[in-house]
Write a protein that holds these residues in place. Structure first.
Motif, PDB file in Angstrom:
ATOM      1  N   LEU A  72      26.460  -5.012  10.475  1.00 49.68           N
ATOM      2  CA  LEU A  72      26.034  -6.452   9.877  1.00 49.68           C
ATOM      3  C   LEU A  72      25.336  -7.201  10.786  1.00 49.68           C
ATOM      4  O   LEU A  72      25.471  -6.894  11.936  1.00 49.68           O
ATOM      5  CB  LEU A  72      26.853  -7.557   9.158  1.00 49.68           C
ATOM      6  N   THR A  73      23.910  -7.616  10.611  1.00 46.86           N
ATOM      7  CA  THR A  73      23.187  -7.596  11.030  1.00 46.86           C
ATOM      8  C   THR A  73      23.046  -9.600  10.444  1.00 46.86           C
ATOM      9  O   THR A  73      23.014  -9.765   9.512  1.00 46.86           O
ATOM     10  CB  THR A  73      21.830  -7.973  11.444  1.00 46.86           C
ATOM     11  N   LEU A  74      23.196 -10.501  11.849  1.00 48.46           N
ATOM     12  CA  LEU A  74      23.345 -12.213  11.062  1.00 48.46           C
ATOM     13  C   LEU A  74      22.871 -12.681  11.862  1.00 48.46           C
ATOM     14  O   LEU A  74      23.019 -12.986  13.031  1.00 48.46           O
ATOM     15  CB  LEU A  74      25.065 -12.350  11.283  1.00 48.46           C
ATOM     16  N   ARG A  75      21.563 -13.527  11.326  1.00 47.86           N
ATOM     17  CA  ARG A  75      21.364 -15.089  12.573  1.00 47.86           C
ATOM     18  C   ARG A  75      21.776 -16.480  11.687  1.00 47.86           C
ATOM     19  O   ARG A  75      21.401 -16.156  10.144  1.00 47.86           O
ATOM     20  CB  ARG A  75      19.739 -15.235  11.827  1.00 47.86           C
ATOM     21  N   VAL A  76      21.828 -16.696  12.094  1.00 43.15           N
ATOM     22  CA  VAL A  76      23.037 -18.274  12.234  1.00 43.15           C
ATOM     23  C   VAL A  76      21.933 -19.184  12.493  1.00 43.15           C
ATOM     24  O   VAL A  76      21.728 -19.517  13.916  1.00 43.15           O
ATOM     25  CB  VAL A  76      23.506 -18.831  12.492  1.00 43.15           C
ATOM     26  N   VAL A  77      21.150 -20.711  11.636  1.00 44.16           N
ATOM     27  CA  VAL A  77      22.030 -22.344  12.138  1.00 44.16           C
ATOM     28  C   VAL A  77      22.579 -23.376  11.862  1.00 44.16           C
ATOM     29  O   VAL A  77      22.830 -22.964  11.130  1.00 44.16           O
ATOM     30  CB  VAL A  77      19.777 -22.002  11.192  1.00 44.16           C
ATOM     31  N   LEU A 126      31.802 -17.289   4.765  1.00 43.34           N
ATOM     32  CA  LEU A 126      31.070 -16.669   6.407  1.00 43.34           C
ATOM     33  C   LEU A 126      30.925 -17.885   6.902  1.00 43.34           C
ATOM     34  O   LEU A 126      30.847 -18.525   8.019  1.00 43.34           O
ATOM     35  CB  LEU A 126      30.064 -15.753   6.716  1.00 43.34           C
ATOM     36  N   PRO A 127      30.183 -18.930   6.058  1.00 40.74           N
ATOM     37  CA  PRO A 127      29.990 -19.998   6.889  1.00 40.74           C
ATOM     38  C   PRO A 127      30.336 -21.194   7.027  1.00 40.74           C
ATOM     39  O   PRO A 127      30.666 -21.794   8.674  1.00 40.74           O
ATOM     40  CB  PRO A 127      28.733 -20.860   5.254  1.00 40.74           C
ATOM     41  N   ALA A 128      31.762 -21.585   6.390  1.00 35.24           N
ATOM     42  CA  ALA A 128      32.937 -22.191   6.753  1.00 35.24           C
ATOM     43  C   ALA A 128      33.641 -21.164   8.076  1.00 35.24           C
ATOM     44  O   ALA A 128      34.077 -22.510   8.856  1.00 35.24           O
ATOM     45  CB  ALA A 128      34.015 -21.916   5.617  1.00 35.24           C
ATOM     46  N   ALA A 129      33.068 -19.981   7.831  1.00 36.05           N
ATOM     47  CA  ALA A 129      34.402 -19.362   9.189  1.00 36.05           C
ATOM     48  C   ALA A 129      33.221 -19.624  10.490  1.00 36.05           C
ATOM     49  O   ALA A 129      34.502 -19.515  11.663  1.00 36.05           O
ATOM     50  CB  ALA A 129      34.760 -18.227   9.159  1.00 36.05           C
ATOM     51  N   LEU A 130      32.768 -19.508  10.249  1.00 41.88           N
ATOM     52  CA  LEU A 130      31.389 -19.330  11.320  1.00 41.88           C
ATOM     53  C   LEU A 130      31.362 -21.252  11.924  1.00 41.88           C
ATOM     54  O   LEU A 130      31.613 -21.493  13.386  1.00 41.88           O
ATOM     55  CB  LEU A 130      30.118 -19.368  11.364  1.00 41.88           C
ATOM     56  N   ARG A 131      31.583 -21.862  11.159  1.00 45.00           N
ATOM     57  CA  ARG A 131      31.620 -23.282  11.038  1.00 45.00           C
ATOM     58  C   ARG A 131      32.666 -23.763  12.398  1.00 45.00           C
ATOM     59  O   ARG A 131      32.585 -24.722  12.809  1.00 45.00           O
ATOM     60  CB  ARG A 131      31.417 -24.417  10.145  1.00 45.00           C
ATOM     61  N   GLU A 132      33.901 -23.606  12.004  1.00 49.22           N
ATOM     62  CA  GLU A 132      35.680 -23.977  12.566  1.00 49.22           C
ATOM     63  C   GLU A 132      35.000 -23.315  13.581  1.00 49.22           C
ATOM     64  O   GLU A 132      35.772 -23.344  14.271  1.00 49.22           O
ATOM     65  CB  GLU A 132      36.521 -23.232  11.669  1.00 49.22           C
ATOM     66  N   VAL A 133      34.845 -22.026  13.670  1.00 50.47           N
ATOM     67  CA  VAL A 133      35.038 -20.922  15.130  1.00 50.47           C
ATOM     68  C   VAL A 133      33.782 -22.132  16.635  1.00 50.47           C
ATOM     69  O   VAL A 133      34.838 -22.420  17.233  1.00 50.47           O
ATOM     70  CB  VAL A 133      34.394 -20.067  15.530  1.00 50.47           C
ATOM     71  N   VAL A 134      32.183 -23.047  16.624  1.00 47.15           N
ATOM     72  CA  VAL A 134      32.029 -23.905  16.520  1.00 47.15           C
ATOM     73  C   VAL A 134      32.489 -24.726  16.531  1.00 47.15           C
ATOM     74  O   VAL A 134      32.318 -25.542  18.078  1.00 47.15           O
ATOM     75  CB  VAL A 134      30.138 -23.660  16.516  1.00 47.15           C
ATOM     76  N   GLU A 149      27.089 -27.692   8.956  1.00 48.52           N
ATOM     77  CA  GLU A 149      26.931 -26.479   8.145  1.00 48.52           C
ATOM     78  C   GLU A 149      26.420 -25.703   8.756  1.00 48.52           C
ATOM     79  O   GLU A 149      25.563 -25.953  10.191  1.00 48.52           O
ATOM     80  CB  GLU A 149      25.903 -27.162   7.398  1.00 48.52           C
ATOM     81  N   ALA A 150      26.872 -24.710   8.540  1.00 46.13           N
ATOM     82  CA  ALA A 150      25.585 -23.316   9.245  1.00 46.13           C
ATOM     83  C   ALA A 150      25.309 -22.875   8.283  1.00 46.13           C
ATOM     84  O   ALA A 150      25.748 -22.512   7.113  1.00 46.13           O
ATOM     85  CB  ALA A 150      27.549 -22.256   9.862  1.00 46.13           C
ATOM     86  N   LEU A 151      24.170 -22.462   8.537  1.00 48.60           N
ATOM     87  CA  LEU A 151      23.223 -21.912   7.458  1.00 48.60           C
ATOM     88  C   LEU A 151      23.116 -20.287   7.955  1.00 48.60           C
ATOM     89  O   LEU A 151      22.420 -20.254   8.971  1.00 48.60           O
ATOM     90  CB  LEU A 151      22.275 -22.555   7.578  1.00 48.60           C
ATOM     91  N   LEU A 152      23.060 -19.312   6.866  1.00 40.49           N
ATOM     92  CA  LEU A 152      22.879 -17.819   7.734  1.00 40.49           C
ATOM     93  C   LEU A 152      21.514 -17.776   6.699  1.00 40.49           C
ATOM     94  O   LEU A 152      20.475 -17.636   5.890  1.00 40.49           O
ATOM     95  CB  LEU A 152      24.008 -17.393   6.356  1.00 40.49           C
ATOM     96  N   THR A 153      20.463 -17.655   7.823  1.00 36.57           N
ATOM     97  CA  THR A 153      19.511 -17.634   7.972  1.00 36.57           C
ATOM     98  C   THR A 153      18.559 -15.335   7.482  1.00 36.57           C
ATOM     99  O   THR A 153      18.334 -15.562   6.927  1.00 36.57           O
ATOM    100  CB  THR A 153      18.299 -17.761   8.878  1.00 36.57           C
ATOM    101  N   GLU A 154      19.839 -14.797   7.697  1.00 32.31           N
ATOM    102  CA  GLU A 154      19.232 -13.668   7.666  1.00 32.31           C
ATOM    103  C   GLU A 154      20.709 -12.951   7.039  1.00 32.31           C
ATOM    104  O   GLU A 154      21.667 -13.489   8.161  1.00 32.31           O
ATOM    105  CB  GLU A 154      18.767 -13.012   9.184  1.00 32.31           C
TER     106      GLU A 154
END
Length: 158
Positions: A72-77, A126-134, A149-154
């Motif tokens: 998985l390659t993931l870019r996040v904003v 995934l966005p909710a999991a990433l937001r919780e970590v940050v 909010e965590a936005l998946l751009t890629e």
């Protein structure tokens, strides 16, 4: 006999137009108010208190998913609610913590993947999991959940 005056049809047309305008205006002014927005469910964010600032993660997150069979390659904003935060200080902290933060986010990706039955369910969770970590890492007493909010751009799975 004299020819009918052209003022009578003009006057009737003008009166009809004015009557329709008045009717439309009265209907507009008497229109029901839009329904109120529903209250958020318990545990759900009500919305940002102020304007959002978008902070992209400068590096992609690379993780193995689906029992190490796919990459998985993931870019996040991250959409950050700046109310009560020193955003320049947070951006500096984020830049200094990038290697550690990316490792924590990759672990969150792996854990989220293990709990979701399909790639589509994984992508939605995934966005909710990433937001919780940050939020756990950068939350303060004044702003316990700075990331709205965590936005998946890629999102590329190979």
């Amino acid at each position: 006999m004299s020819a009918p005056s052209s003022l009578i049809p003009f006057g009737l047309g003008l009166c009809g137009t004015l009557v329709l305008f008045g009717l439309g205006l009265s209907l507009t002014l008497q229109a029901p108010a839009p329904p109120p927005e529903p209250a958020p469910a318990p545990g759900e964010a009500a919305g940002p208190a102020g304007p959002l600032t978008y902070m992209p993660l400068p590096e992609p997150i690379l993780a193995s998913v689906r029992d190490n069979r796919r990459q998985l390659t993931l870019r996040v904003v991250f959409a950050v609610d700046g109310t009560g935060l020193d955003l320049p200080a947070m951006a500096g902290k984020l830049r200094a913590d990038i290697p550690l933060l990316v490792a924590e986010l990759a672990e969150a990706v792996r854990l989220c993947d293990e709990t979701q039955p399909t790639i589509e369910a994984f992508r939605r969770a995934l966005p909710a999991a990433l937001r919780e970590v940050v939020n756990a890492r950068y939350g303060t007493e004044a702003a316990p959940a700075p990331v709205y909010e965590a936005l998946l751009t890629e999102f590329i799975v190979r």
